[in-house]
Design a protein around this motif. Sequence first.
Motif, PDB file in Angstrom:
ATOM      1  N   ALA A  17       0.498  -0.897   0.027  1.00  0.00           N
ATOM      2  CA  ALA A  17      -0.006  -0.401   0.187  1.00  0.00           C
ATOM      3  C   ALA A  17       1.276   1.035   0.075  1.00  0.00           C
ATOM      4  O   ALA A  17       0.221   1.930  -0.525  1.00  0.00           O
ATOM      5  CB  ALA A  17      -1.231  -0.002   1.299  1.00  0.00           C
ATOM      6  N   LEU A  18       1.790   1.323   0.723  1.00  0.00           N
ATOM      7  CA  LEU A  18       2.336   2.368   1.204  1.00  0.00           C
ATOM      8  C   LEU A  18       3.093   1.873  -0.579  1.00  0.00           C
ATOM      9  O   LEU A  18       3.381   3.488  -1.101  1.00  0.00           O
ATOM     10  CB  LEU A  18       3.551   2.650   1.962  1.00  0.00           C
ATOM     11  N   ILE A  19       3.665   1.723  -0.945  1.00  0.00           N
ATOM     12  CA  ILE A  19       4.607   1.578  -2.532  1.00  0.00           C
ATOM     13  C   ILE A  19       3.442   2.789  -3.353  1.00  0.00           C
ATOM     14  O   ILE A  19       4.259   3.409  -4.053  1.00  0.00           O
ATOM     15  CB  ILE A  19       4.934   0.097  -2.865  1.00  0.00           C
ATOM     16  N   ALA A  20       2.119   1.754  -3.274  1.00  0.00           N
ATOM     17  CA  ALA A  20       0.834   2.440  -4.404  1.00  0.00           C
ATOM     18  C   ALA A  20       1.102   3.722  -4.449  1.00  0.00           C
ATOM     19  O   ALA A  20       0.675   4.380  -5.536  1.00  0.00           O
ATOM     20  CB  ALA A  20       0.252   0.961  -4.562  1.00  0.00           C
ATOM     21  N   LEU A  21       1.474   4.306  -2.991  1.00  0.00           N
ATOM     22  CA  LEU A  21       0.546   5.473  -2.892  1.00  0.00           C
ATOM     23  C   LEU A  21       1.295   6.566  -3.532  1.00  0.00           C
ATOM     24  O   LEU A  21       0.925   7.595  -3.926  1.00  0.00           O
ATOM     25  CB  LEU A  21       0.568   6.549  -0.819  1.00  0.00           C
ATOM     26  N   GLY A  22       2.852   6.040  -4.040  1.00  0.00           N
ATOM     27  CA  GLY A  22       3.111   7.326  -4.419  1.00  0.00           C
ATOM     28  C   GLY A  22       2.483   7.431  -5.685  1.00  0.00           C
ATOM     29  O   GLY A  22       3.232   8.281  -6.399  1.00  0.00           O
ATOM     30  N   LEU A  23       2.643   6.387  -6.635  1.00  0.00           N
ATOM     31  CA  LEU A  23       2.456   6.356  -7.648  1.00  0.00           C
ATOM     32  C   LEU A  23       0.957   6.856  -8.180  1.00  0.00           C
ATOM     33  O   LEU A  23       0.520   7.248  -9.141  1.00  0.00           O
ATOM     34  CB  LEU A  23       2.893   4.746  -8.377  1.00  0.00           C
ATOM     35  N   THR A  24      -0.162   6.365  -6.973  1.00  0.00           N
ATOM     36  CA  THR A  24      -1.132   7.566  -7.149  1.00  0.00           C
ATOM     37  C   THR A  24      -0.726   8.747  -7.252  1.00  0.00           C
ATOM     38  O   THR A  24      -2.108   9.455  -7.884  1.00  0.00           O
ATOM     39  CB  THR A  24      -1.776   6.599  -6.221  1.00  0.00           C
ATOM     40  N   ILE A  25      -0.017   9.255  -6.185  1.00  0.00           N
ATOM     41  CA  ILE A  25       0.213  10.341  -6.403  1.00  0.00           C
ATOM     42  C   ILE A  25       0.763  11.699  -7.671  1.00  0.00           C
ATOM     43  O   ILE A  25      -0.109  12.262  -7.638  1.00  0.00           O
ATOM     44  CB  ILE A  25       0.575  11.471  -5.126  1.00  0.00           C
ATOM     45  N   GLN A  26       1.652  10.100  -8.567  1.00  0.00           N
ATOM     46  CA  GLN A  26       2.367  11.042  -9.151  1.00  0.00           C
ATOM     47  C   GLN A  26       1.334  11.040  -9.947  1.00  0.00           C
ATOM     48  O   GLN A  26       1.262  12.237 -11.249  1.00  0.00           O
ATOM     49  CB  GLN A  26       3.530  10.131  -9.826  1.00  0.00           C
ATOM     50  N   TYR A  27       0.623  10.406 -10.775  1.00  0.00           N
ATOM     51  CA  TYR A  27      -0.845  10.201 -11.742  1.00  0.00           C
ATOM     52  C   TYR A  27      -1.755  10.794 -10.848  1.00  0.00           C
ATOM     53  O   TYR A  27      -2.325  11.966 -12.328  1.00  0.00           O
ATOM     54  CB  TYR A  27      -0.964   8.731 -11.712  1.00  0.00           C
ATOM     55  N   GLY A  28      -2.353  10.549 -10.592  1.00  0.00           N
ATOM     56  CA  GLY A  28      -3.942  11.640  -9.636  1.00  0.00           C
ATOM     57  C   GLY A  28      -3.096  12.857  -9.793  1.00  0.00           C
ATOM     58  O   GLY A  28      -4.226  13.749 -10.678  1.00  0.00           O
ATOM     59  N   VAL A  29      -2.197  13.129  -9.702  1.00  0.00           N
ATOM     60  CA  VAL A  29      -1.886  14.605  -9.709  1.00  0.00           C
ATOM     61  C   VAL A  29      -0.723  15.370 -10.932  1.00  0.00           C
ATOM     62  O   VAL A  29      -1.263  16.285 -11.050  1.00  0.00           O
ATOM     63  CB  VAL A  29      -1.736  15.317  -8.506  1.00  0.00           C
TER      64      VAL A  29
END
Length: 286
Positions: A17-29
Amino acid sequence: MLLSTLVIGIVLGGTYALIALGLTIQYGVARIMNLAYGELVIAGAFATYLVVTAGGLNPFVALIIVVPAAYAACYFLYAVVMQPLERRSRGSGRLEVDSILVTFGLMFLFQGFLVLGFGSGFTGYSWFEAPVDILGTKIAASRLVGAVLAIAIGAALYVVMQKTRWGMAMRAVATRPAYAPLVGINSVVLARSAFATGGALAALGGAILSMSQPFTPTDGVFLTMKALVIIIMGGVGNLAGALAAGLMLGLVEAGVASAVDPGLTLAVTYAIFLAVLLWRPQGLFR
């Protein structure tokens, strides 16, 4: 066996989950689909390894060095590589495609540097390996500490994104990028900050990963794919969804490894991924 699977799944899922959060922010924003994301995770693991072994420091001290350095490096990377792409594609919708092509090349570049510097074999260090008994299940203390840290940081990040002005601006750029400048939000600065924050989270995930298991320079590809599965399951840009999906994926993998065969965990992961794409392409959460 059920309790053992539950504990192992939560430990595994918290790191995912922690690893995926960074990619979520990069793509989402920032709208950057970063295929080199897993290499940033592994670079964080190798940087932590160097600080611990060469500097003789505790992994927690290494976090204070590695995470800010990753933020600065990704801030610079966005300015040099990603921002020109954003300028060129403004209004045309090409940024996602261009970013996939560019980061695909960066993936091999970063991987080559890591192989050149550390070789292609497994690398790791020993830290806090005493077993901890949880409901009859023996878990290495380092893995347990890493999972608790990952879940705590993920939850704290969610609160920051929901309750602070910075988080509100991030969500505004993610949901209505065209309208955000109308209320005084500098979307370019926010996108760069989001990309750098995602890189820092990647390095943090790599540091936590290095505390409990060996790693190689080529592990980044699998981590990128796991992160993509999680953010699509959780809903693109949804932090709470990414946390929940990461924990779900960890539980599923632990269950399959325990009840069926460890070699089938990757196959089951992608089967779930395909099922979500076909049944609910917007993700399990809104």
